[in-house]
Motif scaffolding. Structure first.
Motif, mmCIF file in Angstrom:
data_model
loop_
_atom_site.group_PDB
_atom_site.id
_atom_site.type_symbol
_atom_site.label_atom_id
_atom_site.label_comp_id
_atom_site.label_asym_id
_atom_site.label_seq_id
_atom_site.Cartn_x
_atom_site.Cartn_y
_atom_site.Cartn_z
ATOM 1 N N THR A 104 -7.039 -14.825 5.392
ATOM 2 C CA THR A 104 -5.761 -14.722 6.103
ATOM 3 C C THR A 104 -5.341 -16.080 6.661
ATOM 4 O OG1 THR A 104 -4.668 -13.768 8.059
ATOM 5 C CG2 THR A 104 -7.057 -14.014 8.164
ATOM 6 N N THR A 107 -5.222 -16.980 11.675
ATOM 7 C CA THR A 107 -6.557 -17.091 12.252
ATOM 8 C C THR A 107 -6.740 -18.498 12.795
ATOM 9 O OG1 THR A 107 -8.938 -16.840 11.812
ATOM 10 C CG2 THR A 107 -7.612 -17.792 10.046
ATOM 11 N N VAL A 127 -0.316 -10.862 5.503
ATOM 12 C CA VAL A 127 -0.830 -9.941 6.511
ATOM 13 C C VAL A 127 0.062 -8.708 6.614
ATOM 14 C CG1 VAL A 127 -1.885 -11.807 7.832
ATOM 15 C CG2 VAL A 127 0.452 -11.100 8.387
ATOM 16 N N ASN A 132 -3.298 -8.298 10.635
ATOM 17 C CA ASN A 132 -4.526 -8.288 9.846
ATOM 18 C C ASN A 132 -4.237 -8.520 8.361
ATOM 19 O OD1 ASN A 132 -6.647 -8.004 11.656
ATOM 20 N ND2 ASN A 132 -6.448 -5.782 11.778
ATOM 21 N N SER A 158 -11.912 -11.400 5.847
ATOM 22 C CA SER A 158 -10.874 -10.859 6.723
ATOM 23 C C SER A 158 -11.142 -11.278 8.160
ATOM 24 C CB SER A 158 -10.830 -9.335 6.615
ATOM 25 O OG SER A 158 -12.070 -8.772 7.030
ATOM 26 N N ASP A 160 -10.512 -9.734 12.197
ATOM 27 C CA ASP A 160 -10.082 -8.592 13.022
ATOM 28 C C ASP A 160 -9.167 -9.101 14.127
ATOM 29 O OD1 ASP A 160 -11.645 -6.667 11.601
ATOM 30 O OD2 ASP A 160 -13.418 -7.431 12.630
ATOM 31 N N TYR A 161 -7.899 -9.266 13.780
ATOM 32 C CA TYR A 161 -6.946 -9.912 14.680
ATOM 33 C C TYR A 161 -6.791 -9.156 16.004
ATOM 34 C CZ TYR A 161 -2.666 -11.899 16.525
ATOM 35 O OH TYR A 161 -1.753 -12.491 17.346
ATOM 36 N N VAL A 166 -9.815 -4.457 10.717
ATOM 37 C CA VAL A 166 -9.057 -4.282 9.479
ATOM 38 C C VAL A 166 -9.400 -2.914 8.892
ATOM 39 C CG1 VAL A 166 -8.991 -6.759 8.981
ATOM 40 C CG2 VAL A 166 -10.878 -5.380 8.100
ATOM 41 N N SER A 184 -16.478 -10.589 7.140
ATOM 42 C CA SER A 184 -15.583 -10.333 8.270
ATOM 43 C C SER A 184 -15.787 -11.358 9.381
ATOM 44 C CB SER A 184 -15.813 -8.927 8.827
ATOM 45 O OG SER A 184 -14.952 -8.686 9.930
#
Length: 408
Positions: A104, A107, A127, A132, A158, A160-161, A166, A184
């Protein structure tokens, strides 16, 4: 014009919470014969693994170091051994085919920086509405590469915003379908869960951050969690000079390595904080609910959507609001005005490919950008959320925010 009363004193968007018990644990660690490479660190790692439900947890002096060790270990596994990793970086061996990792752009830069440090090429995918990584966009990239006969993608990383997991099921399915690894970066999400499983146990390997502003802190620190014992052992070598201890004073250095270790002092703070993790997450969710109620009828912006099923929980690392498009151009003015009123905010994040350093990794489309990521960056603004605030504080901040939008 309405006069707006400033918040009592300046509050940043986040801040650590340190108790007397935390301080006592740190002082006790300082009194031990070993203040590095001791039993406290081992206890911290075991507690992390038990909490998340993984076989292994390996602590590091930062999440950045943990990311490096993860990518380096992954590449070593791809090449067949750790020694091959160190002698096949692009700078030393132009014959090695560069592998890629889809990730992504929303981030912190460490997520992609360490890919490049380990010889991987980041491919940025778009996203979803919650910030995410979008699994459908990842699959589009994989399908395009498949059609061209390209097999360079080795993993998806990924993030995990804001502490929201996610779609783990979607990424597990992708990983299996295309025979790649799902990684992750869960730096935001210690204490979160997805459909009854703790974040940290969902992916092939996960990263946590213990920076001062995360769910718990060791001041600086991070961890790698995995069920793969081989990955764990390689990362462990990278973390500590590539050295293996033997009997008595004997040891052997079997590979190049670094000093990425977490000290006993930092681990003592982390072990103490870990005991309060669930209460921290409870508090963050309670405070977030007050914001949600205060902003539910706002025509200026809306809070980031968070799944609230019984078995899925956000760590609420951040409280982002998303501005209505007509206020995007006023965002800087809003931030400055809130700052005058003692309310600190932040923007998470500028799409990485817009930094000068990542200019060569812009998306391969007509405009060199990703529409959702760009819209998300223009819209998002993180409001103060931390455990040093109480319900009354959040109510005051919410009122100030609404008043500022009215004013502007």
């Amino acid at each position: 014009m309405k006069e707006i009363t400033p918040f009592t004193s300046f509050t940043p968007y986040s801040r650590q919470s340190i108790s007397d018990e935390d301080k006592a644990c740190v002082l006790e660690a300082l009194s031990n014969p070993l203040i590095t490479q001791g039993e406290i660190n081992e206890s911290f790692e075991k507690a992390l693994a038990n909490y998340a439900g993984t076989k292994h947890a390996l602590s590091f002096n930062s999440a950045t170091s943990a990311l490096y060790a993860l990518y380096a270990s992954l590449r070593a596994l791809d090449l067949g051994d750790l020694e091959s990793f160190f002698y096949s970086l692009p700078s030393t061996d132009s014959n090695y085919k560069t592998k890629s990792i889809i990730t992504t752009p929303i981030t912190f830069s460490a997520t992609a920086n360490m890919m490049l440090a380990c010889g991987f090429k980041p491919i940025f995918a778009d996203v979803t509405f919650d910030g995410n990584l979008d699994p459908l966009k990842c699959e589009e990239i994989l399908e395009e590469k498949k059609a061209r006969g390209e097999d360079d993608v080795i993993a998806i990383m990924s993030v995990d915003y804001a502490g929201n997991s996610v779609d783990a099921e979607a990424f597990k399915t992708l990983a299996k379908k295309y025979d790649i690894k799902w990684l992750s970066d869960s730096s935001h999400a210690l204490g979160a869960s997805f459909k009854g499983s703790k974040v940290g146990s969902l992916a092939y390997a996960s990263i946590f951050s213990f920076h001062a502003l995360k769910s718990i802190t060791t001041a600086e620190g991070g961890a790698l969690l995995t069920n793969d014992s081989k990955l764990y052992e390689i990362a462990k070598l990278i973390r500590s000079h590539g050295m293996v201890k033997k009997e008595l004073y004997h040891c052997d250095q079997v590979n190049l390595g670094f000093n990425f270790r977490l000290s006993e002092i930092n681990a003592a703070l982390g072990l103490s904080q870990l005991q309060r993790l669930d209460s921290f997450i409870d508090t963050r969710n309670e405070l977030s609910n007050i914001y949600d109620a205060a902003f539910k009828d706002s025509s200026y912006f809306y809070p980031l959507k968070v799944k609230k099923e019984d078995d899925t929980r956000s760590s609420r690392h951040l409280y982002p609001i998303l501005l209505d498009p007509k206020y995007h151009c006023a965002k800087e003015s809003i931030v400055r005005r809130l700052l005058e009123l003692n309310v600190g905010t932040q923007v998470h994040y500028k799409p990485l490919y817009n930094f000068s350093f990542f200019k060569d990794y812009k998306p391969k489309n007509e405009h060199g950008l990703l529409r959702n990521a760009e819209d998300f960056y223009r819209a998002t603004l993180s409001l103060p959320l931390h455990c040093n605030l109480d319900k009354e504080d959040i109510g005051k901040i919410a009122s100030i925010v609404i008043d500022v939008f009215d004013e502007i």
